[in-house]
Write an enzyme that holds these catalytic residues in place. Sequence first.
Site, PDB file in Angstrom:
ATOM      1  N   ASN A 143       0.837  -1.186   0.000  1.00  0.00           N
ATOM      2  CA  ASN A 143       0.000   0.000   0.000  1.00  0.00           C
ATOM      3  C   ASN A 143       0.883   1.251   0.000  1.00  0.00           C
ATOM      4  O   ASN A 143       1.950   1.277   0.607  1.00  0.00           O
ATOM      5  CB  ASN A 143      -1.019   0.003   1.151  1.00  0.00           C
ATOM      6  CG  ASN A 143      -0.441  -0.302   2.500  1.00  0.00           C
ATOM      7  OD1 ASN A 143       0.536  -1.045   2.617  1.00  0.00           O
ATOM      8  ND2 ASN A 143      -1.020   0.262   3.541  1.00  0.00           N
TER       9      ASN A 143
ATOM     10  N   GLU B 251       0.253   5.271   0.597  1.00  0.00           N
ATOM     11  CA  GLU B 251      -0.697   6.311   0.992  1.00  0.00           C
ATOM     12  C   GLU B 251      -0.202   7.691   0.586  1.00  0.00           C
ATOM     13  O   GLU B 251       0.977   7.866   0.277  1.00  0.00           O
ATOM     14  CB  GLU B 251      -0.909   6.258   2.514  1.00  0.00           C
ATOM     15  CG  GLU B 251      -1.523   4.953   2.971  1.00  0.00           C
ATOM     16  CD  GLU B 251      -1.662   4.852   4.479  1.00  0.00           C
ATOM     17  OE1 GLU B 251      -2.304   3.907   4.932  1.00  0.00           O
ATOM     18  OE2 GLU B 251      -1.111   5.714   5.201  1.00  0.00           O
TER      19      GLU B 251
ATOM     20  N   ALA C  66      -1.045  12.100   1.547  1.00  0.00           N
ATOM     21  CA  ALA C  66      -1.618  12.997   2.550  1.00  0.00           C
ATOM     22  C   ALA C  66      -3.081  13.325   2.264  1.00  0.00           C
ATOM     23  O   ALA C  66      -3.815  13.699   3.172  1.00  0.00           O
ATOM     24  CB  ALA C  66      -0.803  14.289   2.626  1.00  0.00           C
TER      25      ALA C  66
ATOM     26  N   CYS D   9      -4.005   0.554  -2.514  1.00  0.00           N
ATOM     27  CA  CYS D   9      -3.890  -0.661  -1.704  1.00  0.00           C
ATOM     28  C   CYS D   9      -2.796  -1.580  -2.273  1.00  0.00           C
ATOM     29  O   CYS D   9      -2.422  -1.486  -3.434  1.00  0.00           O
ATOM     30  CB  CYS D   9      -5.209  -1.423  -1.722  1.00  0.00           C
ATOM     31  SG  CYS D   9      -6.576  -0.567  -0.928  1.00  0.00           S
TER      32      CYS D   9
ATOM     33  N   GLU E  43      -3.061  -4.714  -2.969  1.00  0.00           N
ATOM     34  CA  GLU E  43      -3.608  -5.538  -4.047  1.00  0.00           C
ATOM     35  C   GLU E  43      -3.575  -4.769  -5.368  1.00  0.00           C
ATOM     36  O   GLU E  43      -3.221  -5.309  -6.413  1.00  0.00           O
ATOM     37  CB  GLU E  43      -5.049  -5.959  -3.726  1.00  0.00           C
ATOM     38  CG  GLU E  43      -5.196  -6.834  -2.498  1.00  0.00           C
ATOM     39  CD  GLU E  43      -5.399  -6.023  -1.215  1.00  0.00           C
ATOM     40  OE1 GLU E  43      -4.931  -4.866  -1.137  1.00  0.00           O
ATOM     41  OE2 GLU E  43      -6.029  -6.561  -0.285  1.00  0.00           O
TER      42      GLU E  43
ATOM     43  N   CYS F 223     -10.192  -4.912   0.645  1.00  0.00           N
ATOM     44  CA  CYS F 223     -11.291  -3.948   0.758  1.00  0.00           C
ATOM     45  C   CYS F 223     -12.260  -4.146  -0.409  1.00  0.00           C
ATOM     46  O   CYS F 223     -11.970  -4.878  -1.360  1.00  0.00           O
ATOM     47  CB  CYS F 223     -10.742  -2.520   0.790  1.00  0.00           C
ATOM     48  SG  CYS F 223     -10.203  -1.897  -0.816  1.00  0.00           S
TER      49      CYS F 223
ATOM     50  N   CYS G 126     -10.854  -3.349  -3.855  1.00  0.00           N
ATOM     51  CA  CYS G 126      -9.906  -4.367  -4.333  1.00  0.00           C
ATOM     52  C   CYS G 126     -10.611  -5.667  -4.690  1.00  0.00           C
ATOM     53  O   CYS G 126     -10.166  -6.384  -5.590  1.00  0.00           O
ATOM     54  CB  CYS G 126      -8.804  -4.608  -3.309  1.00  0.00           C
ATOM     55  SG  CYS G 126      -7.602  -3.258  -3.298  1.00  0.00           S
TER      56      CYS G 126
HETATM   57 ZN   LIG Z   1      -8.049  -2.310  -1.257  1.00  0.00          ZN
END
Ligand SMILES: [Zn+2]
Length: 140
Positions: free
Chosen positions: A48, A50, A52, A58, A60, A91, A94
């Site tokens: 993953n 990320e 801000a 993710c 996946e 999630c 995904c």
């Molecule tokens: Zn996901």
Amino acid sequence: MTEISADLIEKMKIAAMTAQKNAYCPYSDHPVGTAVLDEQGRIFGGCNVETAHFKGVCAEASAISAMVTAGGKKLQAVFITAPDENLCGPCGDCRQRLYEFSTPDMPIYAATKSGQVKKILTLEELLPYAFGPQNIPPRG
Ligand SMILES: [Zn+2]
């Protein structure tokens, strides 16, 4: 469920755990690793990433993007390592993404951070009655 050799599962585990170490998740502190096995027998890792503005990617999605970038078309299997010793399923977004590139009876190995498989899942379990390419009329 599609049979995947113990050797390939081990290689996927290592790839997922290696990718997980590179997860960039300063906001959630929720590092996830994924490895996907494509139709050519190649393994791609993902973690993953990320940002801000909270629209990260993710693990996946990262792994699938790596596969597609390299010309992969279909997933044979998926291995996901959780941030801790609990099961961490994909999630909703995904699940849809996995469905797009899935093969029938594709196993999804949901493992702990240490690589212990907690459960082997199928997309039928995770996304029953999925909407997918079969619902879109062919073009041209
Ligand atoms: Zn996901």
